[in-house]
Design a protein around this motif. Structure first.
Motif, PDB file in Angstrom:
ATOM      1  N   ILE A   1      -2.768  -2.154  -5.463  1.00 37.34           N
ATOM      2  CA  ILE A   1      -4.055  -2.286  -4.776  1.00 37.34           C
ATOM      3  C   ILE A   1      -4.718  -3.614  -5.130  1.00 37.34           C
ATOM      4  CG2 ILE A   1      -6.404  -1.351  -4.627  1.00 37.34           C
ATOM      5  CD1 ILE A   1      -4.406   0.232  -3.039  1.00 37.34           C
TER       6      ILE A   1
ATOM      7  N   ILE B   1       0.831  -1.201   0.000  1.00 35.14           N
ATOM      8  CA  ILE B   1       0.000   0.000   0.000  1.00 35.14           C
ATOM      9  C   ILE B   1       0.870   1.257   0.000  1.00 35.14           C
ATOM     10  CG2 ILE B   1      -1.717   1.321   1.290  1.00 35.14           C
ATOM     11  CD1 ILE B   1      -2.885  -1.075  -0.072  1.00 35.14           C
TER      12      ILE B   1
ATOM     13  N   ARG C   1      -7.942   2.528  -1.190  1.00 32.05           N
ATOM     14  CA  ARG C   1      -7.481   3.078  -2.450  1.00 32.05           C
ATOM     15  C   ARG C   1      -6.403   4.124  -2.179  1.00 32.05           C
ATOM     16  NH1 ARG C   1      -7.803   7.142  -5.570  1.00 32.05           N
ATOM     17  NH2 ARG C   1      -9.224   8.388  -4.355  1.00 32.05           N
TER      18      ARG C   1
END
Length: 316
Positions: A168, A86, A314
């Motif tokens: 992602i 991430i 996100r």
């Protein structure tokens, strides 16, 4: 009795839809604040601020739910890998915002469900028919229509949202293995904690490097406001998303995610005066149509939605 249960379930789904709609309205503000901050603050520091504020927002909830020490060493390793992935995703995306319009970057990023579809077929053994593969191909064609003019303007930076989307998608696949046995609040908290750690290491070793991505700076007062905006809006969007997915099935909520492209375009136009041209709008519409078709096929065959990113955050 059955009528009451059905009515209650319908009410829950309506609540989930409303929460997801608010979430996709708030989410583009993460990118707006990031683009405002990136003029004076490196993207790694913006990402660290988001992780720090998000983890702090999650901490009281995790403590209240008595879940703070629930993770095993194996799960901690899993969280660490997710945090690293991430971190790469967020730094890539935020770096893009220094050179690209928000709406363009988000539109390119939304090839993520398409990438996830392909990766799920390759690594999770999910059955993906030729129709969905065709939709993936068409979706990538739409992404090229958005990328190509941006590539001519800013070069390889235009590909960073694709890097972010791949990260992602990988994180979403990992989430499936963990989400069934771990509290989503704990997952979000640990992701923020590990992400902050990785960003801290990068910022520490980048001191004096002159890198506009990693070298830490002391933010100005207005820069601190933008960083606070990034973290708070990210935490709000994340919390709304958690409750939305608890109220309604992912397959029901997934189509609403594409409204984020529209809301991002509106915010970017109001704040920066950016508005996609006709070619980019064509690419955006193709990406949206391809993603919605994939979701529709998944729902029709009642398979686990490969576009389910309910536990993935996100990139900003």
């Amino acid at each position: 009795m059955n009528s009451a249960i059905t009515k209650n379930r319908s009410s829950e789904i309506s609540m989930g839809l409303m929460l997801m709609f608010i979430s996709v309205l708030v989410s583009p503000l993460i990118d707006i604040f990031s683009k405002l901050a990136i003029t004076t603050v490196p993207s790694a520091e913006i990402t660290a601020a988001r992780f720090a504020i998000q983890a702090l927002c999650m901490l009281p909830i995790v403590i209240w739910r008595k879940k703070l020490t629930d993770s095993s060493w194996r799960q901690s390793l899993f969280h660490a890998i997710r945090g690293a992935i991430i971190t790469i995703s967020m730094i890539s995306f935020v770096s893009t915002l220094k050179y690209m319009a928000v709406a363009d970057a988000i539109a390119i990023f939304f090839v993520e469900p398409i990438i996830l579809t392909i990766l799920s077929s390759l690594f999770l053994g999910e059955t993906i028919g030729w129709r969905r593969y065709t939709a993936c191909g068409v979706g990538f064609l739409g992404a090229i229509l958005v990328i190509q003019p941006s590539f001519q303007e800013v070069g390889y930076v235009a590909l960073l949202p694709v890097v972010s989307a791949v990260c992602i998608a990988i994180s979403a696949m990992m989430n499936r293995a963990l989400a069934q046995r771990e509290d989503p609040w704990v997952m979000q908290f640990h992701m923020g904690l590990w992400g902050l750690l990785f960003c801290g290491v990068l910022l520490f070793f980048a001191r004096g490097s002159g890198s506009d991505v990693f070298e830490p700076v002391m933010p100005t007062m207005i820069g601190l406001v933008w960083l606070l905006g990034v973290g708070v809006t990210a935490a709000i969007a994340s919390i709304l998303g958690v409750y939305a997915y608890r109220s309604a099935p992912a397959s029901t909520l997934a189509p609403l995610q594409y409204f984020e492209i529209v809301s991002a375009t509106i915010f970017a136009w109001l704040v920066f005066g950016d508005f996609p041209d006709a070619i980019k709008w064509l690419g955006i519409l193709i990406i949206i149509a391809s993603g919605l078709y994939i979701i529709w096929r998944e729902r029709r065959f009642a398979s686990k939605p490969v576009s389910d990113t309910s536990e993935a955050t996100r990139a900003p």
